[in-house]
Design an enzyme around this catalytic site. Structure first.
Site, PDB file in Angstrom:
ATOM      1  CG  ASN A 164      -0.457  -0.373   2.474  1.00  0.00           C
ATOM      2  OD1 ASN A 164       0.682  -0.813   2.576  1.00  0.00           O
ATOM      3  ND2 ASN A 164      -1.236  -0.192   3.508  1.00  0.00           N
ATOM      4  N   GLY A 238       2.273  -7.177   6.493  1.00  0.00           N
ATOM      5  CA  GLY A 238       1.332  -7.859   5.608  1.00  0.00           C
ATOM      6  C   GLY A 238       0.120  -8.318   6.392  1.00  0.00           C
ATOM      7  CB  SER A 239      -2.688 -10.434   5.389  1.00  0.00           C
ATOM      8  OG  SER A 239      -1.978 -11.547   4.889  1.00  0.00           O
ATOM      9  CB  THR A 242       1.159 -13.342   4.883  1.00  0.00           C
ATOM     10  OG1 THR A 242       0.139 -13.356   3.891  1.00  0.00           O
ATOM     11  CG2 THR A 242       2.477 -13.652   4.203  1.00  0.00           C
ATOM     12  N   GLY A 243       1.404 -13.373   8.099  1.00  0.00           N
ATOM     13  CA  GLY A 243       2.235 -13.224   9.298  1.00  0.00           C
ATOM     14  C   GLY A 243       2.358 -14.545  10.047  1.00  0.00           C
ATOM     15  CD  GLU A 262       4.249  -2.896  12.870  1.00  0.00           C
ATOM     16  OE1 GLU A 262       3.022  -2.694  12.969  1.00  0.00           O
ATOM     17  OE2 GLU A 262       5.066  -2.518  13.719  1.00  0.00           O
ATOM     18  CB  CYS A 298      -2.514  -1.844   8.635  1.00  0.00           C
ATOM     19  SG  CYS A 298      -1.365  -0.485   8.924  1.00  0.00           S
TER      20      CYS A 298
HETATM   21  P1  NAD Z   1       0.230 -10.096   2.158  1.00  0.00           P
HETATM   22  O1  NAD Z   1       0.265 -10.747   3.498  1.00  0.00           O
HETATM   23  O2  NAD Z   1      -0.507 -10.745   1.078  1.00  0.00           O
HETATM   24  O3  NAD Z   1       1.719  -9.860   1.604  1.00  0.00           O
HETATM   25  C1  NAD Z   1       2.675  -9.126   2.344  1.00  0.00           C
HETATM   26  C2  NAD Z   1       4.065  -9.514   1.865  1.00  0.00           C
HETATM   27  O4  NAD Z   1       4.323 -10.869   2.231  1.00  0.00           O
HETATM   28  C3  NAD Z   1       4.252  -9.431   0.358  1.00  0.00           C
HETATM   29  O5  NAD Z   1       5.549  -8.971   0.086  1.00  0.00           O
HETATM   30  C4  NAD Z   1       4.099 -10.886  -0.065  1.00  0.00           C
HETATM   31  O6  NAD Z   1       4.719 -11.204  -1.283  1.00  0.00           O
HETATM   32  C5  NAD Z   1       4.777 -11.579   1.091  1.00  0.00           C
HETATM   33  N1  NAD Z   1       4.415 -12.995   1.282  1.00  0.00           N
HETATM   34  C6  NAD Z   1       3.290 -13.626   0.866  1.00  0.00           C
HETATM   35  N2  NAD Z   1       3.322 -14.911   1.296  1.00  0.00           N
HETATM   36  C7  NAD Z   1       4.474 -15.072   1.985  1.00  0.00           C
HETATM   37  C8  NAD Z   1       5.055 -16.164   2.675  1.00  0.00           C
HETATM   38  N3  NAD Z   1       4.458 -17.367   2.740  1.00  0.00           N
HETATM   39  N4  NAD Z   1       6.247 -15.990   3.287  1.00  0.00           N
HETATM   40  C9  NAD Z   1       6.856 -14.773   3.252  1.00  0.00           C
HETATM   41  N5  NAD Z   1       6.351 -13.702   2.609  1.00  0.00           N
HETATM   42  C10 NAD Z   1       5.169 -13.855   1.983  1.00  0.00           C
HETATM   43  O7  NAD Z   1      -0.308  -8.614   2.437  1.00  0.00           O
HETATM   44  P2  NAD Z   1      -0.667  -7.510   1.361  1.00  0.00           P
HETATM   45  O8  NAD Z   1      -1.921  -7.927   0.685  1.00  0.00           O
HETATM   46  O9  NAD Z   1       0.528  -7.161   0.566  1.00  0.00           O
HETATM   47  O10 NAD Z   1      -0.950  -6.272   2.321  1.00  0.00           O
HETATM   48  C11 NAD Z   1      -2.151  -6.070   2.970  1.00  0.00           C
HETATM   49  C12 NAD Z   1      -2.075  -6.499   4.415  1.00  0.00           C
HETATM   50  O11 NAD Z   1      -0.977  -5.859   5.059  1.00  0.00           O
HETATM   51  C13 NAD Z   1      -3.310  -6.070   5.180  1.00  0.00           C
HETATM   52  O12 NAD Z   1      -3.702  -7.100   6.053  1.00  0.00           O
HETATM   53  C14 NAD Z   1      -2.814  -4.856   5.964  1.00  0.00           C
HETATM   54  O13 NAD Z   1      -3.562  -4.573   7.104  1.00  0.00           O
HETATM   55  C15 NAD Z   1      -1.407  -5.232   6.268  1.00  0.00           C
HETATM   56  N6  NAD Z   1      -0.587  -4.068   6.564  1.00  0.00           N
HETATM   57  C16 NAD Z   1      -0.177  -3.848   7.847  1.00  0.00           C
HETATM   58  C17 NAD Z   1       0.546  -2.706   8.187  1.00  0.00           C
HETATM   59  C18 NAD Z   1       1.000  -2.421   9.596  1.00  0.00           C
HETATM   60  O14 NAD Z   1       1.855  -1.545   9.791  1.00  0.00           O
HETATM   61  N7  NAD Z   1       0.461  -3.110  10.612  1.00  0.00           N
HETATM   62  C19 NAD Z   1       0.872  -1.803   7.175  1.00  0.00           C
HETATM   63  C20 NAD Z   1       0.436  -2.059   5.861  1.00  0.00           C
HETATM   64  C21 NAD Z   1      -0.286  -3.186   5.571  1.00  0.00           C
END
Ligand code: NAD
Length: 497
Positions: A164, A238-239, A242-243, A262, A298
């Site tokens: 984002n 990320g989500s 994925t976390g 995060e 987020c």
């Molecule tokens: P996502 O979890 O789909 O992907 C995040 C990252 O993880 C990407 O670079 C992706 O390629 C990578 N990834 C995917 N699978 C993986 C794996 N198995 N192992 C390691 N890396 C992997 O998230 P998204 O769709 O890119 O972003 C949206 C999410 O991020 C939302 O849930 C949002 O709330 C969250 N987010 C959180 C914050 C925060 O500061 N808390 C900030 C921005 C976005």
């Protein structure tokens, strides 16, 4: 937008139309038939061919980082700080192009991407100044003896980002890790790999080769980085799903790893009966981040919990403000709201909207997709649902799109129960003029970042991080962030008395 605009910005940033991982100071070519097309989601037009990094490229990046890190650490905090400052200057000089690139890659308005990238540059400058805060402590643990701690870098840090705010998150994560004396391997989101590659190129003749590596690709590339035995410190955005996968992969690797996670949110904005309804309406719109990122933040306050008495006036104020939001193409200066990240995500958001209708929520505004020149893009109108019940999916799940759910309550106990009735715990916003109410609710709310009569803004130096399923650890804490990329070593010097 024209092909020329797209080509020219990529050329000016040295990327061209074929983009591969940047490892040890150079681009790593490979089998281009395995490349994927990176598209602008606002138009569907191709931006570049991107070659995903397989495990061998990830391994090469980690080896390059390992080789470069001792020399980088040996520069000392002042040497590293000076180079980081110069990198920030270069980034600042290319800000219009970097912001345009992020706008094309994300679909977010260019104005928002410029302000996000400027915040990233500012953060890089602040971290570059903070090396001398990388302090240990002395402990008076024995008579005459000397006992002290030294914070030392982990070595190689893995940085995985969401889509984002590409440049802002990149700067926020990479800068403290580098200042602490680590080398980094960055894995940007697969939808938005271009600005990270541009940054690596800007740094190429400034930082020693191998200090800043970028591997591009999706989940397989991220997974390979997480599992790599030499990467023991990882910062991830990320989500939640994925976390959790990152935590699992780290454990399965058989190595102990330190993780900052995060993650997502389903954040409440609570409006008490003494609040100004128009201020609360404006906050609900701003907090939802309809503009800038189309709700894809987020921290978006996507659950409006309003006291029953103020419901009608706050809702009317929201509808009036939402009607004025200008949707448009991301490269246009006047655009306030752009497209979602992909057609797949657009469909996901639309399915939440359809589901909410079926569950009986009342669609007040939006819910559709715009036509005309925006019809080819992944757009969704700013959407507000009233009469949302706590059990509905739109009240419980992170949509990560421009959908606000409105729920009502009668007393504070009910409001707090609604606010905390979620697995998430990232942000919360409280609107009241009663100090006791504000402080009582702020201490009882289960979230890591709380605003009172404020929303959406992040303040430099104020730690940001999630409770519950929204994450582990914090960011934006400046000197504490740098220390989070170090390990503490205790040294005990015996003195013969
Ligand atoms: P996502 O979890 O789909 O992907 C995040 C990252 O993880 C990407 O670079 C992706 O390629 C990578 N990834 C995917 N699978 C993986 C794996 N198995 N192992 C390691 N890396 C992997 O998230 P998204 O769709 O890119 O972003 C949206 C999410 O991020 C939302 O849930 C949002 O709330 C969250 N987010 C959180 C914050 C925060 O500061 N808390 C900030 C921005 C976005």
């Amino acid at each position: 937008m024209s092909v020329d605009v797209r080509r020219e910005v990529l050329d000016r940033l040295g990327l061209g139309h074929r983009c591969a991982s940047f490892v040890g100071g150079r681009s790593i070519d490979g089998e281009w038939e395995e490349a994927v097309t990176d598209r602008c989601p606002a138009t569907g037009e191709a931006l570049a061919e991107v070659l995903p990094a397989g495990p061998e490229v990830v391994d090469a990046a980690v080896r390059a980082a390992r080789a470069a890190q001792p020399g980088w650490a040996a520069l000392g905090v002042q040497g590293r700080g000076q180079l980081l400052h110069r990198l920030a200057e270069r980034l600042a000089a290319r800000l219009p192009d970097i912001a345009l690139l992020d706008a094309l890659d994300t679909g977010n308005p260019v104005v928002a991407m410029r302000s996000g990238a400027a915040k990233g540059v500012q953060a890089m400058r602040e971290y570059a100044e903070l090396g001398l805060e990388m302090k240990g402590e002395t402990v008076p643990a024995s008579a005459g003896g000397l006992h002290f701690t030294i914070p030392q870098p982990w070595g190689t840090v893995g940085v995985i980002t969401a889509y984002n705010h590409p440049t802002m998150y990149l700067c926020n994560k990479v800068s403290p890790a580098l200042m602490a004396g680590n080398a980094v391997v960055v894995k940007p989101a697969e939808q938005t790999p271009l600005s990270a590659l541009a940054l690596a190129r800007l740094a190429a003749d400034l930082l020693p080769a191998g200090v800043l590596n970028v591997v591009v690709g999706g989940s397989a590339t991220g997974d390979a980085l997480v599992r790599h035995p030499e990467v023991c410190r990882i910062t991830f955005t990320g989500s939640v799903g994925t976390g959790v996968a990152v935590q699992r992969a780290a454990a399965e690797s058989g190595r102990l790893k330190s993780l900052t996670l995060e993650l997502g949110g389903k954040n409440p904005i609570l409006v008490f009966p003494d609040a100004d309804p128009q201020a609360a309406a404006a906050a609900a719109v701003r907090g939802m981040n309809f503009t800038r990122v189309q709700g894809q933040s987020c921290g978006s306050t996507s659950r409006l919990l309003v006291h029953r008495r103020l419901h009608d006036s706050v809702l009317a104020g929201i509808v009036e403000r939402v009607a004025r939001i200008r949707l448009g193409l991301p490269d246009r200066e006047e655009t306030e709201m752009g497209s979602l990240i992909s057609p797949q995500h657009q469909q996901r958001v639309l399915s939440y909207i359809e589901g909410a209708r079926r569950e009986g929520a009342e669609l007040v505004t939006g819910g559709g997709v715009p036509g005309g020149e925006l019809a080819a893009g992944a757009y969704v109108e700013p959407t507000v649902f009233d009469r949302v019940e706590p059990g509905m999916r739109i009240a419980r799940e992170e949509i990560f799109g421009p959908v606000l759910s409105v729920l009502t309550w009668e007393d504070e106990t009910e409001a707090l129960a609604l606010a905390n009735d979620t697995d998430y715990g990232l942000t919360a916003s409280i609107w009241t003029n009663d100090l006791s109410t504000a402080l009582r609710v702020a201490t009882q709310i289960e979230a890591g970042y709380v605003w009172v009569n404020d929303v959406e803004r992040r303040y430099p130096g104020v730690p940001f991080g999630g409770w519950k399923q929204s994450g582990l650890g914090v960011e934006h804490a400046l000197a504490a962030d740098i220390l989070s990329f170090t390990r503490s070593k205790s040294v005990n010097v015996a003195v013969t008395l």
